[in-house]
Write a protein that holds these residues in place. Structure first.
Motif, PDB file in Angstrom:
ATOM      1  N   ARG A 135     -17.396  24.411  51.988  1.00 40.25           N
ATOM      2  CA  ARG A 135     -18.042  23.180  51.504  1.00 40.25           C
ATOM      3  C   ARG A 135     -19.540  23.179  51.788  1.00 40.25           C
ATOM      4  NH1 ARG A 135     -12.956  19.711  53.000  1.00 40.25           N
ATOM      5  NH2 ARG A 135     -12.289  19.171  50.905  1.00 40.25           N
TER       6      ARG A 135
ATOM      7  N   ILE B 221      -8.177   4.452  46.484  1.00 38.13           N
ATOM      8  CA  ILE B 221      -9.257   5.043  47.282  1.00 38.13           C
ATOM      9  C   ILE B 221     -10.283   5.552  46.272  1.00 38.13           C
ATOM     10  CG2 ILE B 221      -9.961   6.734  49.010  1.00 38.13           C
ATOM     11  CD1 ILE B 221      -7.081   6.922  49.965  1.00 38.13           C
TER      12      ILE B 221
ATOM     13  N   GLY C 267     -19.080   6.676  39.156  1.00 40.53           N
ATOM     14  CA  GLY C 267     -17.853   6.940  39.897  1.00 40.53           C
ATOM     15  C   GLY C 267     -17.176   5.719  40.481  1.00 40.53           C
ATOM     16  N   LYS C 268     -17.716   4.528  40.215  1.00 38.37           N
ATOM     17  CA  LYS C 268     -17.110   3.313  40.773  1.00 38.37           C
ATOM     18  C   LYS C 268     -15.856   2.910  40.009  1.00 38.37           C
ATOM     19  CE  LYS C 268     -21.200   1.118  42.819  1.00 38.37           C
ATOM     20  NZ  LYS C 268     -21.826   2.376  43.204  1.00 38.37           N
ATOM     21  N   ALA C 269     -15.733   3.410  38.784  1.00 37.24           N
ATOM     22  CA  ALA C 269     -14.556   3.201  37.939  1.00 37.24           C
ATOM     23  C   ALA C 269     -14.460   1.791  37.360  1.00 37.24           C
ATOM     24  CB  ALA C 269     -13.246   3.569  38.656  1.00 37.24           C
ATOM     25  N   VAL C 270     -15.207   0.844  37.920  1.00 41.93           N
ATOM     26  CA  VAL C 270     -15.148  -0.526  37.399  1.00 41.93           C
ATOM     27  C   VAL C 270     -16.389  -0.859  36.563  1.00 41.93           C
ATOM     28  CG1 VAL C 270     -13.606  -1.510  39.125  1.00 41.93           C
ATOM     29  CG2 VAL C 270     -16.086  -1.465  39.546  1.00 41.93           C
TER      30      VAL C 270
ATOM     31  N   HIS D 110     -13.696   7.178  45.441  1.00 39.53           N
ATOM     32  CA  HIS D 110     -14.631   8.098  46.074  1.00 39.53           C
ATOM     33  C   HIS D 110     -16.077   7.636  45.914  1.00 39.53           C
ATOM     34  CE1 HIS D 110     -15.594  12.115  47.547  1.00 39.53           C
ATOM     35  NE2 HIS D 110     -16.564  12.156  46.645  1.00 39.53           N
TER      36      HIS D 110
ATOM     37  N   LEU E 229     -19.818  15.278  39.487  1.00 39.70           N
ATOM     38  CA  LEU E 229     -19.220  15.121  38.158  1.00 39.70           C
ATOM     39  C   LEU E 229     -18.684  13.712  37.966  1.00 39.70           C
ATOM     40  CD1 LEU E 229     -17.501  18.600  38.009  1.00 39.70           C
ATOM     41  CD2 LEU E 229     -19.177  17.749  36.363  1.00 39.70           C
ATOM     42  N   GLU E 230     -19.346  12.757  38.631  1.00 43.59           N
ATOM     43  CA  GLU E 230     -18.909  11.374  38.484  1.00 43.59           C
ATOM     44  C   GLU E 230     -19.372  10.824  37.133  1.00 43.59           C
ATOM     45  OE1 GLU E 230     -21.232  10.697  41.767  1.00 43.59           O
ATOM     46  OE2 GLU E 230     -22.995  10.203  40.575  1.00 43.59           O
ATOM     47  N   CYS E 231     -18.675   9.847  36.637  1.00 46.39           N
ATOM     48  CA  CYS E 231     -19.059   9.200  35.374  1.00 46.39           C
ATOM     49  C   CYS E 231     -20.497   8.696  35.481  1.00 46.39           C
ATOM     50  CB  CYS E 231     -18.108   8.034  35.089  1.00 46.39           C
ATOM     51  SG  CYS E 231     -18.689   6.963  33.748  1.00 46.39           S
ATOM     52  N   PRO E 232     -21.349   9.059  34.502  1.00 44.35           N
ATOM     53  CA  PRO E 232     -22.760   8.669  34.589  1.00 44.35           C
ATOM     54  C   PRO E 232     -22.974   7.171  34.354  1.00 44.35           C
ATOM     55  CG  PRO E 232     -22.319   9.811  32.529  1.00 44.35           C
ATOM     56  CD  PRO E 232     -21.056   9.872  33.323  1.00 44.35           C
ATOM     57  N   TRP E 233     -21.989   6.510  33.781  1.00 45.50           N
ATOM     58  CA  TRP E 233     -22.143   5.090  33.482  1.00 45.50           C
ATOM     59  C   TRP E 233     -21.849   4.248  34.719  1.00 45.50           C
ATOM     60  CZ3 TRP E 233     -24.262   2.504  29.513  1.00 45.50           C
ATOM     61  CH2 TRP E 233     -24.035   1.129  29.446  1.00 45.50           C
ATOM     62  N   CYS E 234     -20.684   4.421  35.323  1.00 45.01           N
ATOM     63  CA  CYS E 234     -20.302   3.600  36.478  1.00 45.01           C
ATOM     64  C   CYS E 234     -20.612   4.289  37.803  1.00 45.01           C
ATOM     65  CB  CYS E 234     -18.819   3.243  36.417  1.00 45.01           C
ATOM     66  SG  CYS E 234     -17.716   4.671  36.561  1.00 45.01           S
TER      67      CYS E 234
ATOM     68  N   SER F 161     -18.797  28.618  44.686  1.00 45.70           N
ATOM     69  CA  SER F 161     -19.640  28.128  43.595  1.00 45.70           C
ATOM     70  C   SER F 161     -20.510  26.960  44.058  1.00 45.70           C
ATOM     71  CB  SER F 161     -18.760  27.713  42.423  1.00 45.70           C
ATOM     72  OG  SER F 161     -17.862  26.716  42.870  1.00 45.70           O
TER      73      SER F 161
ATOM     74  N   ARG G 249     -21.036  20.357  42.661  1.00 38.27           N
ATOM     75  CA  ARG G 249     -21.521  19.582  41.502  1.00 38.27           C
ATOM     76  C   ARG G 249     -21.082  18.132  41.603  1.00 38.27           C
ATOM     77  NH1 ARG G 249     -19.129  22.435  36.380  1.00 38.27           N
ATOM     78  NH2 ARG G 249     -20.508  20.998  35.288  1.00 38.27           N
TER      79      ARG G 249
END
Lengths: 351, 351
Positions: free
Chosen positions: B25, B285, B98-101, B287, B91-96, B86, B89
């Motif tokens: 890591r 949970i 990574g909050k998902a809401v 992230h 790779l969370e959603c650029p809009w939220c 490697s 990276r």
């Protein structure tokens, strides 16, 4: 009448784990939709409990079944106002649909995967198959990439009607992929297509998860992925075989769990097993990460007889939450045969 | 050299829980960034372990500290290639993020909250304060709305340097909000502002979570929210007081947990307590849901002496994952005083 009073009248009649809160959840969903499939999806009340509960609420005059709709009556609306029950709302991110990951970063994989999966074998009820959207499968791969569980990793897929093995192959990133399934049609399809796209480190092998994990697969993988039937014995068997396949500490696993077929009671029982017996930390639980396509055998499933409305679903209504777990203690795990039927418990509805 | 060999040489020297995977890591993050704060954030290796490990890797010639940067040497790059490590990276959603809401569904609350919080009292090291971005606080409220934990609910906030009480007040939706904190400045601020925006069902009260939850608050709430210091005793105390405040089955709790100050070993220990002792199912949970602003006392924190680079962070580097838990069994919980210092353990770095 208060929610507590209504719960008091009903609670002893239920065959299932049933909390006062399930009543609030169901009414809240009914305030938002009359389509029973959507009510199931929004309420998160287990499917059989919700079906039974609607019957009871109809008897008590809170709801009425009108044509193909379940509607709140005046008494039901009044109950909601008196008990301060608001409408259920979807508030997931409109871009990622609550998946939290950036699927578009793997747009090429998604496009190719959609093309390849057009030819997939149809789901079989016999194996409790029913697959997720292509976006869901590719989102799983993207999540693995984000958590360092993709590139250069040895990955075990236990049961693969979702074709995750194929999506993994399309990235070209894993060191090796082994796909286990009971269905020869799927195995042939995945192996052929993987070779077609030039990924040669994929092996597809027939397996029944009641049998021990084959010796050559024990302790070989960095990561496993599975999406079992949701009886506790099946969850334990599939996930347990996955853990047995891991190299050791730091090994990661992914699996799905619904609210439709698993009460939060079952969630907790499973979480106890994961944490205590399997030595895992739960690192992610992403709500409604996986969307399942209607599998075409709804009328044959166990829940059909219980449904208050015998209409087929119009869209996606069955979703699962996606867990990531990681091994932090090498607890002793047995790799022994399991006797008897494992894909059956009283909360299961779709088998 | 393999990762396993390097791990073998180092593992007995570490004071902290340390897995072979932590090496992968850390290298993976070092391939992506030379900024040590960003490396901490990307690697998810606990902060003190990562700081110590960089020192060891420097001694072994894998990394070099150049000015304010930690860089892989030729030997380090070679190690990554040989071991198939490697780049890390995002790779969370650029809009939220990574909050998902869907935070924008509460845009008006967010705008007003940003305005009000301009005048907030500055964080105090004495209380281990350090607050999250306004987006994070409002996202917590949106998640509560999505899960049916907001409208008409009685909500207990245990410790509120993030001003969640105020964001809740701005929605006007809860039945009542009780904010407990040890810091009178915060209590006065939250109570004044809530009144200013016309929400009168908020009470802010001084409390120390080593003391039992006051009798009138026991069993009174539908939902609690807390973001404790991350020693296991503090996590147990804050979350435990929250659970004691719940009405019963179906009651929900929210709290944050980092990878920076909690190894996955501690994650699992906490999860055992939640599931076994507290009778909770873990339902979500998310992230890196919470992003913390730099709190301005970095140079005074415990980890400063350990840092390989004594440069202040340039942006957000400290994030926490956001848990939702729900009560499914009424296990017996004690509401008794806790003796001694609770905000201290060997993984804690920022206190």
């Amino acid at each position: 009448m208060t929610v507590g009073e209504l719960y008091g009248r009903l609670k002893d009649k239920s065959k299932w784990f049933f909390m006062e809160r399930d009543i609030g959840r169901l009414f809240s969903a009914l305030r938002s939709s009359g389509d029973f499939w959507e009510v199931l999806d929004l309420s998160e009340v287990p499917m059989l409990l919700a079906s039974w509960l609607v019957g009871e609420l109809e008897r008590e005059g809170f709801v009425a079944v009108v044509g193909e709709e379940v509607r709140l009556t005046e008494k039901g609306e009044c109950f909601c106002r008196e008990n301060d029950i608001s409408r259920a709302r979807r508030l997931e991110c409109p871009w990622c649909r609550g998946k939290a990951v950036h699927v578009e970063a793997y747009m090429k994989v998604l496009r190719e995967f959609k093309g390849l999966s057009l030819e997939r074998p149809e789901p079989l009820r016999q194996y409790d198959q029913g697959y997720v959207t292509e976006e869901s499968t590719v989102a799983r791969v993207v999540l693995m990439a984000a958590r360092g569980d993709l590139e250069g990793n040895a990955i075990l897929v236990l049961g693969d009607d979702d074709l995750a093995g194929l999506a993994l192959a399309l990235t070209g990133a894993p060191k090796e992929v082994v796909v286990l399934d009971i269905d020869e049609r799927l195995l042939d399809f995945i192996e052929d297509k993987a070779r077609e796209v030039g990924f040669h480190n994929l092996e597809a092998r027939r397996a029944d998860f009641r049998d021990p994990l084959p010796e050559d697969l024990v302790g070989r993988f960095d990561v496993f992925l599975t999406d079992p039937s949701e009886s506790l014995p099946a969850l334990k068997a599939f996930i347990g075989r996955g853990v047995v396949g891991l190299k050791g500490l730091g090994g990661a696993g992914y699996f799905g769990l619904t609210r439709a077929e698993s009460s939060l009671w079952k969630w907790r029982e499973l979480e106890k097993i994961l944490v205590e017996d399997f030595g895992m930390a739960i690192t992610d639980i992403i709500h409604d990460f996986n969307a399942y396509l209607s599998w075409g055998y709804e009328r044959e499933m166990k829940a059909w007889d219980y449904l208050p409305v015998k209409a087929e679903p119009k869209g996606i209504w069955y979703r699962s939450c996606w867990f990531r777990i990681e091994r932090v203690e090498e607890t002793h795990l047995e790799n022994v045969p399991i006797e008897g039927e494992i894909v059956e418990d009283e909360e299961m509805a779709t088998a």
